[in-house]
Design an enzyme around this catalytic site. Structure first.
Site, short mmCIF file in Angstrom:
data_model
loop_
_atom_site.label_atom_id
_atom_site.label_comp_id
_atom_site.label_asym_id
_atom_site.label_seq_id
_atom_site.Cartn_x
_atom_site.Cartn_y
_atom_site.Cartn_z
N CYS A 1 12.87 8.30 15.28
CA CYS A 1 13.75 8.96 14.19
C CYS A 1 13.89 10.46 14.10
CB CYS A 1 13.19 8.60 12.96
SG CYS A 1 11.52 8.40 12.83
N HIS B 1 13.51 12.32 6.73
CA HIS B 1 12.70 13.36 7.48
C HIS B 1 13.50 14.44 7.25
CE1 HIS B 1 10.28 10.31 8.84
NE2 HIS B 1 10.47 10.44 10.15
O1 25A Z 1 4.78 0.48 17.86
P1 25A Z 1 5.64 1.50 17.21
O2 25A Z 1 7.02 1.45 17.82
O3 25A Z 1 5.23 2.79 16.89
O4 25A Z 1 5.91 0.90 15.64
C1 25A Z 1 4.89 0.67 14.57
C2 25A Z 1 5.31 0.17 13.37
O5 25A Z 1 6.49 1.10 12.89
C3 25A Z 1 7.41 0.55 12.39
C4 25A Z 1 7.22 -0.87 12.34
O6 25A Z 1 6.47 -1.12 11.01
C5 25A Z 1 6.42 -1.19 13.40
O7 25A Z 1 5.35 -2.21 12.87
N1 25A Z 1 8.58 0.98 13.14
C6 25A Z 1 9.00 0.62 14.27
N2 25A Z 1 10.07 1.29 14.61
C7 25A Z 1 10.32 2.17 13.76
C8 25A Z 1 11.30 3.23 13.65
N3 25A Z 1 12.20 3.69 14.36
C9 25A Z 1 9.36 1.90 12.86
N4 25A Z 1 9.49 2.68 11.56
C10 25A Z 1 10.36 3.43 11.42
N5 25A Z 1 11.34 3.78 12.40
P2 25A Z 1 7.35 -2.28 9.67
O8 25A Z 1 6.36 -2.09 8.68
O9 25A Z 1 8.46 -1.36 9.38
O10 25A Z 1 7.62 -3.42 10.25
C11 25A Z 1 6.94 -4.26 10.73
C12 25A Z 1 7.58 -5.46 10.97
O11 25A Z 1 6.96 -5.91 12.38
C13 25A Z 1 6.84 -7.24 12.02
N6 25A Z 1 5.74 -7.64 13.21
C14 25A Z 1 4.52 -7.08 13.31
N7 25A Z 1 3.84 -7.56 14.18
C15 25A Z 1 4.62 -8.67 14.54
C16 25A Z 1 5.83 -8.60 13.73
N8 25A Z 1 6.74 -9.73 14.05
C17 25A Z 1 6.49 -10.53 14.94
N9 25A Z 1 5.50 -10.44 15.77
C18 25A Z 1 4.59 -9.77 15.83
N10 25A Z 1 3.46 -9.87 16.55
C19 25A Z 1 6.14 -7.31 10.66
O12 25A Z 1 6.34 -8.52 10.15
C20 25A Z 1 7.25 -6.41 10.17
O13 25A Z 1 8.38 -7.24 9.80
P3 25A Z 1 5.06 -9.20 9.38
O14 25A Z 1 5.28 -10.47 9.18
O15 25A Z 1 3.88 -8.75 10.17
O16 25A Z 1 4.83 -8.50 7.96
C21 25A Z 1 5.68 -8.98 6.86
C22 25A Z 1 5.12 -8.33 5.76
O17 25A Z 1 3.56 -8.42 5.56
C23 25A Z 1 3.12 -6.96 5.40
N11 25A Z 1 1.90 -6.99 6.26
C24 25A Z 1 1.79 -6.34 7.41
N12 25A Z 1 0.57 -6.46 8.06
C25 25A Z 1 0.01 -7.10 7.27
C26 25A Z 1 0.63 -7.54 6.04
N13 25A Z 1 0.21 -8.39 5.12
C27 25A Z 1 -1.00 -8.85 5.15
N14 25A Z 1 -1.88 -8.55 6.25
C28 25A Z 1 -1.52 -7.78 7.27
N15 25A Z 1 -2.29 -7.53 8.36
C29 25A Z 1 4.04 -6.11 5.81
O18 25A Z 1 4.01 -4.94 5.02
C30 25A Z 1 5.53 -6.79 5.60
O19 25A Z 1 6.02 -6.60 4.43
O1 L14 Z 2 9.71 5.03 16.44
O2 L14 Z 2 6.56 7.72 11.09
O3 L14 Z 2 8.38 6.18 17.88
O4 L14 Z 2 4.69 6.63 11.69
C1 L14 Z 2 6.20 6.19 15.42
C2 L14 Z 2 5.69 6.63 14.35
C3 L14 Z 2 8.40 5.88 14.13
C4 L14 Z 2 7.73 6.47 13.09
C5 L14 Z 2 8.60 5.64 16.59
C6 L14 Z 2 5.78 6.94 11.95
C7 L14 Z 2 7.93 6.24 15.38
C8 L14 Z 2 6.38 6.12 13.08
#
Ligand code: 25A
Ligand code: L14
Length: 340
Positions: free
Chosen positions: A133, A246
């Site tokens: 981002c 941001h």
């Molecule tokens: O690795 P990265 O790329 O650095 O990304 C790390 C995290 O950053 C976000 C995203 O979080 C990701 O998990 N992200 C990624 N790219 C981004 C970007 N460019 C970014 N953020 C900003 N800019 P997120 O909260 O936005 O999204 C998480 C989603 O991922 C699903 N998910 C996670 N693990 C999964 C999976 N889906 C399939 N298989 C997997 N193994 C997750 O679904 C969510 O849709 P969910 O079902 O896990 O969560 C549904 C709701 O439940 C809450 N929750 C999360 N963890 C728990 C939980 N509730 C109870 N217990 C938990 N442990 C969540 O808040 C959600 O509302």
């Molecule tokens: O997409 O703000 O590489 O915590 C990982 C860190 C997204 C934002 C990415 C945060 C980021 C995230």
């Protein structure tokens, strides 16, 4: 106008970014035939609305992509690493929002305003990566300047919203704020320190060189998107108690002589940019105004009088929209219009 429609899968549909992707597909009238909403088994069975109709969230599995044309991933790096190749193998092109594939030489890293032509490289792995981002909004503003004046070096400090970390982090900022206002102890769950009424110079993990991964992404991803490995970027990335948007304080040094007026007139015409720069009226970009918008806002443009060809500016965008969901859907639009 093409009439072709696509079967679209969303992996991570229940997250902060995934939810916004649903909205972007609706708002931009993406040619969706079938939609499939995928998340972890925790969210299985939850209902989400697309185009006024409820859809049940399914568990993401290796077999989720049969018959799908395009998959938008935002479920974290590990999930993308594992499942994107399965989607690609099923003939479903992946646009991935995580950091997993960005620096893979066989995966294009695309900001449509900067390097739309790079999408063509999707054929190598069946994956296109969406940049970080903070990088996206910076290159949208800097690319037009680089094309004309050659940017040699960028010094950037970021002020990043908690929504980047996902839904849990937004809950943490609200819960801690409420706790402090009620004179009780704020709980720490997501971040290592309190984020309410505080700033953390720490985004993503620390590396051996003393920088965070987020800071190194701003160098490496900028070079890949702008297709110029000579550009230098040194970053300090900071989490601030803001929900959406941001902000970045950016200093650039160019090869060619440059004035604040040059930059203002270029950015007034640049794709995806809106100039918000009238200090006499207290007008400058702010995260609260960027929330829910798709443009990159630039202001406080002024010459850096401590070096020969320097400019300072302030760049703001909604990290969940242009920084993630919107940019991903824009890439999917290029795939749909020109390649699939
Ligand atoms: O690795 P990265 O790329 O650095 O990304 C790390 C995290 O950053 C976000 C995203 O979080 C990701 O998990 N992200 C990624 N790219 C981004 C970007 N460019 C970014 N953020 C900003 N800019 P997120 O909260 O936005 O999204 C998480 C989603 O991922 C699903 N998910 C996670 N693990 C999964 C999976 N889906 C399939 N298989 C997997 N193994 C997750 O679904 C969510 O849709 P969910 O079902 O896990 O969560 C549904 C709701 O439940 C809450 N929750 C999360 N963890 C728990 C939980 N509730 C109870 N217990 C938990 N442990 C969540 O808040 C959600 O509302
Ligand atoms: O997409 O703000 O590489 O915590 C990982 C860190 C997204 C934002 C990415 C945060 C980021 C995230």
């Amino acid at each position: 106008m093409r009439s072709k429609k696509f079967n679209v899968a969303l992996a991570g549909a229940t997250g902060a970014v995934g939810n916004q992707m649903i909205t972007c597909l609706e708002e931009r009238d993406f040619p969706v035939n079938k939609i499939k909403l995928l998340a972890s088994n925790r969210s299985k069975g939850r209902e989400l609305i697309f185009r006024n109709r409820p859809f049940k969230v399914e568990e993401l599995t290796e077999n989720s992509f049969e018959g799908m044309d395009i998959a938008l991933f935002s479920a974290g790096g590990g999930t993308s690493q594992h499942f994107a190749p399965h989607a690609a193998k099923a003939g479903c092109v992946v646009v991935d929002n995580s950091s997993a594939w960005r620096m893979d030489p066989d995966v294009p890293l695309v900001v449509p305003e900067v390097n739309p032509h790079a999408v063509a490289g999707y054929t190598r792995k069946g994956i296109v990566a969406n940049p970080n981002c903070s990088t996206i909004q910076m290159v949208v503003a800097l690319n037009p300047i680089h094309q004309k004046f050659r940017i040699k070096r960028v010094v950037v400090s970021t002020y990043q919203a908690v929504s980047g970390t996902g839904v849990k982090a937004m809950d943490e900022l609200s819960d801690q704020t409420r706790a402090i206002m009620n004179f009780s102890d704020p709980e720490l769950k997501v971040y290592p320190h309190r984020i309410a009424f505080n700033c953390l110079p720490h985004i993503d993990v620390f590396q051996e060189n003393g920088y965070t991964k987020e800071e190194m992404k701003m160098l490496n991803e900028t070079r890949k998107i702008m297709e110029d490995d000579s550009i230098q970027v040194t970053a300090t990335t900071v989490r601030v108690p803001v929900f959406y948007g941001h902000s970045e304080s950016v200093n650039i040094e160019t090869e060619a002589p440059i004035s604040a007026e040059d930059v203002k007139s270029m950015l007034a015409e640049a794709p995806g940019v809106e100039l918000v720069d009238d200090p006499s009226q207290n007008v400058y970009p702010m995260p609260i105004d960027s929330a829910g918008q798709d443009l990159t806002y630039v202001g406080r443009i002024r010459e850096d009088f401590t070096i020969p060809n320097g400019i300072n500016m302030w760049i703001v965008a909604d990290n969940i929209r242009k920084g993630a969901a919107t940019n991903t859907v824009q890439i999917a639009e290029i795939l749909a219009q020109d390649y699939l």
